[in-house]
Design a protein around this motif. Structure first.
Motif, PDB file in Angstrom:
ATOM      1  N   LEU A 177      15.622  10.472   1.664  1.00 15.90           N
ATOM      2  CA  LEU A 177      15.466   9.492   0.593  1.00 15.90           C
ATOM      3  C   LEU A 177      14.159   8.714   0.705  1.00 15.90           C
ATOM      4  CD1 LEU A 177      19.115   8.080   0.438  1.00 15.90           C
ATOM      5  CD2 LEU A 177      18.046   9.688  -1.141  1.00 15.90           C
ATOM      6  N   LEU A 178      13.679   8.519   1.934  1.00 12.51           N
ATOM      7  CA  LEU A 178      12.482   7.705   2.135  1.00 12.51           C
ATOM      8  C   LEU A 178      11.188   8.509   2.041  1.00 12.51           C
ATOM      9  CD1 LEU A 178      13.533   5.332   5.058  1.00 12.51           C
ATOM     10  CD2 LEU A 178      13.360   4.804   2.630  1.00 12.51           C
ATOM     11  N   LEU A 179      11.256   9.808   2.248  1.00 10.74           N
ATOM     12  CA  LEU A 179      10.033  10.617   2.248  1.00 10.74           C
ATOM     13  C   LEU A 179       9.244  10.513   0.939  1.00 10.74           C
ATOM     14  CD1 LEU A 179      10.854  13.897   4.222  1.00 10.74           C
ATOM     15  CD2 LEU A 179       9.208  12.108   4.790  1.00 10.74           C
ATOM     16  N   PRO A 180       9.884  10.562  -0.249  1.00 11.85           N
ATOM     17  CA  PRO A 180       9.089  10.402  -1.481  1.00 11.85           C
ATOM     18  C   PRO A 180       8.312   9.088  -1.526  1.00 11.85           C
ATOM     19  CG  PRO A 180      11.267  11.252  -1.999  1.00 11.85           C
ATOM     20  CD  PRO A 180      11.290  10.873  -0.560  1.00 11.85           C
ATOM     21  N   ILE A 181       8.925   8.013  -1.027  1.00 10.64           N
ATOM     22  CA  ILE A 181       8.233   6.724  -1.002  1.00 10.64           C
ATOM     23  C   ILE A 181       7.049   6.784  -0.041  1.00 10.64           C
ATOM     24  CG2 ILE A 181       8.483   4.265  -0.476  1.00 10.64           C
ATOM     25  CD1 ILE A 181      11.394   4.471  -1.262  1.00 10.64           C
ATOM     26  N   VAL A 182       7.252   7.416   1.113  1.00 10.54           N
ATOM     27  CA  VAL A 182       6.162   7.545   2.083  1.00 10.54           C
ATOM     28  C   VAL A 182       5.015   8.353   1.487  1.00 10.54           C
ATOM     29  CG1 VAL A 182       5.521   8.468   4.342  1.00 10.54           C
ATOM     30  CG2 VAL A 182       7.721   7.309   4.039  1.00 10.54           C
ATOM     31  N   PHE A 183       5.317   9.429   0.770  1.00 11.21           N
ATOM     32  CA  PHE A 183       4.285  10.246   0.134  1.00 11.21           C
ATOM     33  C   PHE A 183       3.511   9.441  -0.897  1.00 11.21           C
ATOM     34  CE2 PHE A 183       6.792  14.383   1.042  1.00 11.21           C
ATOM     35  CZ  PHE A 183       6.218  14.436   2.306  1.00 11.21           C
ATOM     36  N   ILE A 184       4.235   8.652  -1.707  1.00  5.25           N
ATOM     37  CA  ILE A 184       3.569   7.851  -2.741  1.00  5.25           C
ATOM     38  C   ILE A 184       2.621   6.843  -2.111  1.00  5.25           C
ATOM     39  CG2 ILE A 184       3.964   6.077  -4.496  1.00  5.25           C
ATOM     40  CD1 ILE A 184       4.453   8.834  -5.514  1.00  5.25           C
ATOM     41  N   VAL A 185       3.071   6.184  -1.053  1.00  5.41           N
ATOM     42  CA  VAL A 185       2.213   5.209  -0.378  1.00  5.41           C
ATOM     43  C   VAL A 185       0.984   5.889   0.203  1.00  5.41           C
ATOM     44  CG1 VAL A 185       2.085   3.553   1.519  1.00  5.41           C
ATOM     45  CG2 VAL A 185       4.144   3.667   0.101  1.00  5.41           C
ATOM     46  N   ALA A 186       1.177   7.063   0.817  1.00  8.02           N
ATOM     47  CA  ALA A 186       0.031   7.788   1.378  1.00  8.02           C
ATOM     48  C   ALA A 186      -0.941   8.211   0.278  1.00  8.02           C
ATOM     49  CB  ALA A 186       0.526   9.016   2.145  1.00  8.02           C
ATOM     50  N   LEU A 187      -0.425   8.655  -0.854  1.00  7.48           N
ATOM     51  CA  LEU A 187      -1.295   9.077  -1.956  1.00  7.48           C
ATOM     52  C   LEU A 187      -2.086   7.902  -2.531  1.00  7.48           C
ATOM     53  CD1 LEU A 187       1.123  11.498  -3.847  1.00  7.48           C
ATOM     54  CD2 LEU A 187      -0.909  12.133  -2.554  1.00  7.48           C
ATOM     55  N   SER A 188      -1.530   6.700  -2.436  1.00 11.96           N
ATOM     56  CA  SER A 188      -2.240   5.539  -2.986  1.00 11.96           C
ATOM     57  C   SER A 188      -3.489   5.198  -2.187  1.00 11.96           C
ATOM     58  CB  SER A 188      -1.308   4.328  -3.009  1.00 11.96           C
ATOM     59  OG  SER A 188      -1.008   3.885  -1.702  1.00 11.96           O
ATOM     60  N   PHE A 189      -3.587   5.709  -0.954  1.00 17.05           N
ATOM     61  CA  PHE A 189      -4.778   5.483  -0.125  1.00 17.05           C
ATOM     62  C   PHE A 189      -5.697   6.702  -0.087  1.00 17.05           C
ATOM     63  CE2 PHE A 189      -1.628   2.520   1.640  1.00 17.05           C
ATOM     64  CZ  PHE A 189      -2.361   1.348   1.637  1.00 17.05           C
ATOM     65  N   GLY A 190      -5.374   7.738  -0.876  1.00 18.59           N
ATOM     66  CA  GLY A 190      -6.182   8.950  -0.870  1.00 18.59           C
ATOM     67  C   GLY A 190      -7.538   8.752  -1.525  1.00 18.59           C
ATOM     68  N   SER A 191      -8.530   9.433  -1.012  1.00 13.25           N
ATOM     69  CA  SER A 191      -9.894   9.308  -1.540  1.00 13.25           C
ATOM     70  C   SER A 191     -10.145  10.214  -2.738  1.00 13.25           C
ATOM     71  CB  SER A 191     -10.902   9.622  -0.438  1.00 13.25           C
ATOM     72  OG  SER A 191     -10.708  10.948   0.055  1.00 13.25           O
ATOM     73  N   SER A 192      -9.256  11.182  -2.991  1.00  9.92           N
ATOM     74  CA  SER A 192      -9.443  12.094  -4.124  1.00  9.92           C
ATOM     75  C   SER A 192      -9.150  11.383  -5.440  1.00  9.92           C
ATOM     76  CB  SER A 192      -8.518  13.301  -3.969  1.00  9.92           C
ATOM     77  OG  SER A 192      -8.559  14.108  -5.120  1.00  9.92           O
ATOM     78  N   GLN A 193      -9.766  11.867  -6.528  1.00  7.17           N
ATOM     79  CA  GLN A 193      -9.513  11.311  -7.855  1.00  7.17           C
ATOM     80  C   GLN A 193      -8.165  11.745  -8.399  1.00  7.17           C
ATOM     81  OE1 GLN A 193     -12.761  12.264 -10.453  1.00  7.17           O
ATOM     82  NE2 GLN A 193     -14.181  10.848  -9.441  1.00  7.17           N
ATOM     83  N   TRP A 194      -7.514  12.688  -7.740  1.00  2.00           N
ATOM     84  CA  TRP A 194      -6.209  13.165  -8.158  1.00  2.00           C
ATOM     85  C   TRP A 194      -5.235  12.978  -7.010  1.00  2.00           C
ATOM     86  CZ3 TRP A 194      -6.849  13.895 -13.142  1.00  2.00           C
ATOM     87  CH2 TRP A 194      -8.086  14.339 -13.600  1.00  2.00           C
ATOM     88  N   MET A 195      -3.963  12.985  -7.314  1.00  2.00           N
ATOM     89  CA  MET A 195      -2.949  12.823  -6.276  1.00  2.00           C
ATOM     90  C   MET A 195      -2.759  14.140  -5.546  1.00  2.00           C
ATOM     91  SD  MET A 195      -0.092  10.097  -7.649  1.00  2.00           S
ATOM     92  CE  MET A 195       0.309  10.860  -9.230  1.00  2.00           C
ATOM     93  N   ILE A 196      -3.402  14.249  -4.391  1.00  2.00           N
ATOM     94  CA  ILE A 196      -3.361  15.453  -3.570  1.00  2.00           C
ATOM     95  C   ILE A 196      -2.799  15.079  -2.203  1.00  2.00           C
ATOM     96  CG2 ILE A 196      -4.714  17.292  -2.506  1.00  2.00           C
ATOM     97  CD1 ILE A 196      -6.785  16.921  -4.699  1.00  2.00           C
ATOM     98  N   PHE A 197      -1.835  15.853  -1.748  1.00  2.00           N
ATOM     99  CA  PHE A 197      -1.260  15.609  -0.431  1.00  2.00           C
ATOM    100  C   PHE A 197      -1.419  16.853   0.434  1.00  2.00           C
ATOM    101  CE2 PHE A 197       1.933  15.105   2.820  1.00  2.00           C
ATOM    102  CZ  PHE A 197       1.836  13.746   3.121  1.00  2.00           C
ATOM    103  N   PRO A 198      -1.925  16.679   1.673  1.00  2.00           N
ATOM    104  CA  PRO A 198      -2.359  15.421   2.279  1.00  2.00           C
ATOM    105  C   PRO A 198      -3.704  14.965   1.721  1.00  2.00           C
ATOM    106  CG  PRO A 198      -2.748  17.229   3.780  1.00  2.00           C
ATOM    107  CD  PRO A 198      -2.011  17.817   2.611  1.00  2.00           C
ATOM    108  N   PRO A 199      -3.958  13.664   1.679  1.00  2.00           N
ATOM    109  CA  PRO A 199      -5.216  13.154   1.134  1.00  2.00           C
ATOM    110  C   PRO A 199      -6.396  13.627   1.970  1.00  2.00           C
ATOM    111  CG  PRO A 199      -3.572  11.400   1.332  1.00  2.00           C
ATOM    112  CD  PRO A 199      -3.033  12.583   2.064  1.00  2.00           C
ATOM    113  N   PRO A 200      -7.516  13.992   1.309  1.00  2.00           N
ATOM    114  CA  PRO A 200      -8.700  14.429   2.070  1.00  2.00           C
ATOM    115  C   PRO A 200      -9.357  13.293   2.837  1.00  2.00           C
ATOM    116  CG  PRO A 200      -9.197  14.260  -0.270  1.00  2.00           C
ATOM    117  CD  PRO A 200      -7.723  14.062  -0.139  1.00  2.00           C
ATOM    118  N   GLY A 201      -9.110  12.055   2.417  1.00  2.00           N
ATOM    119  CA  GLY A 201      -9.672  10.889   3.088  1.00  2.00           C
ATOM    120  C   GLY A 201      -8.886   9.655   2.719  1.00  2.00           C
TER     121      GLY A 201
END
Length: 266
Positions: A26-50
């Motif tokens: 249940l928590l993994l989607p939230i963790v992914f969203i938080v990680a994507l919010s710090f991604g350096s790419s202009q698109w939501m890519i996981f894992p973030p390139p930076g």
């Protein structure tokens, strides 16, 4: 007997492991969203390139994001205040009242909790079209108050049921009026329940999106509706940043409400 205890102990660890797995799922989607919010790419890519904070900076610089967030905050605060006021009156009627039909009235008050939100949204939309309340702050507050009201009633009723009414009676015997006794004795003693009811009511409005979609207009939207609209246009990490803020505020307020509820029962 020892064998039975051993089996129960092994099952306990199995249940604990399953609980942890479900929690992680249940928590993994939230963790992914938080990680994507710090991604350096202009698109939501996981894992973030930076990693970067520019999407949070973009939210602060975009007036549309700020406007919808302030709208959600304003609606939520008004809904919390109105729900607590109405819920307090309803709780006194349900807990202290001795009239016929009290249990039926309780079921009526709790109906919005079991009514499908989509059905409620369609009904409110059709009703508001006749009144001209669609796309207005008053319309948002009234619709969200209907959804938040049952949670306020339950929370305040539980707090009021745990309060000893003889203390209020003692204040009246000492010369206080019934209204003054409630104001100076009862309300301070159930204040944790009132605060919890306000938090739950605020969260119902803060996170609600279905009714808000039907109620919204180009000039008046809440933050969840704006997030939903942005997801239909692009997959910018700014959406993930806004969602992370939304989830973060929700988790903090839920934690506060849980602590207050636990303290009131202690």
């Amino acid at each position: 007997m020892l064998l039975t205890y051993a089996r129960l102990g092994s099952w306990r660890w199995v249940l604990l492991g399953l609980t942890l797995l479900v929690t992680l799922y249940l928590l993994l989607p939230i963790v992914f969203i938080v990680a994507l919010s710090f991604g350096s790419s202009q698109w939501m890519i996981f894992p973030p390139p930076g990693w970067t904070l520019r999407w949070y900076e973009a939210l602060a610089e975009d007036p549309r994001w700020l406007e919808t967030a302030l709208t959600s905050l304003e609606v939520g605060v008004l809904v919390a205040a109105l729900s607590v006021a109405l819920g307090l009156a309803a709780a006194f009627a349900l807990v202290r009242g001795r009239f016929r039909g009290r249990q039926v009235l309780r079921l009526v008050f709790l109906t919005p909790m079991v009514l499908p939100v989509v059905i409620f949204a369609v009904a409110v939309y059709g009703f508001y079209l006749r009144l001209g309340l669609n796309g207005t702050l008053l319309g948002f507050v009234l619709a969200h108050t209907v959804l938040a009201f049952p949670f306020a009633v339950l929370t305040i009723s539980n707090a009021l049921a745990q309060f000893d009414p003889s203390i209020e009676d003692a204040a009246i015997l000492c010369g206080a009026s019934p209204l003054a006794a409630k104001w100076r004795v009862t309300l301070p003693n159930i204040r944790l329940g009132l605060i919890s009811a306000a938090i739950f009511s605020f969260l119902i409005s803060w996170d609600e999106v279905v009714v808000a979609i039907f109620m919204g207009s180009p000039t008046l939207q809440t933050l969840p509706v704006h997030i939903w609209g942005m997801l239909r246009q692009d997959l910018s990490p700014a959406v993930a940043a806004a969602s992370s803020i939304l989830v973060g505020i929700t988790l903090v307020l839920m934690l506060v409400a849980a602590l207050l509820t636990r303290k009131s029962k202690a």
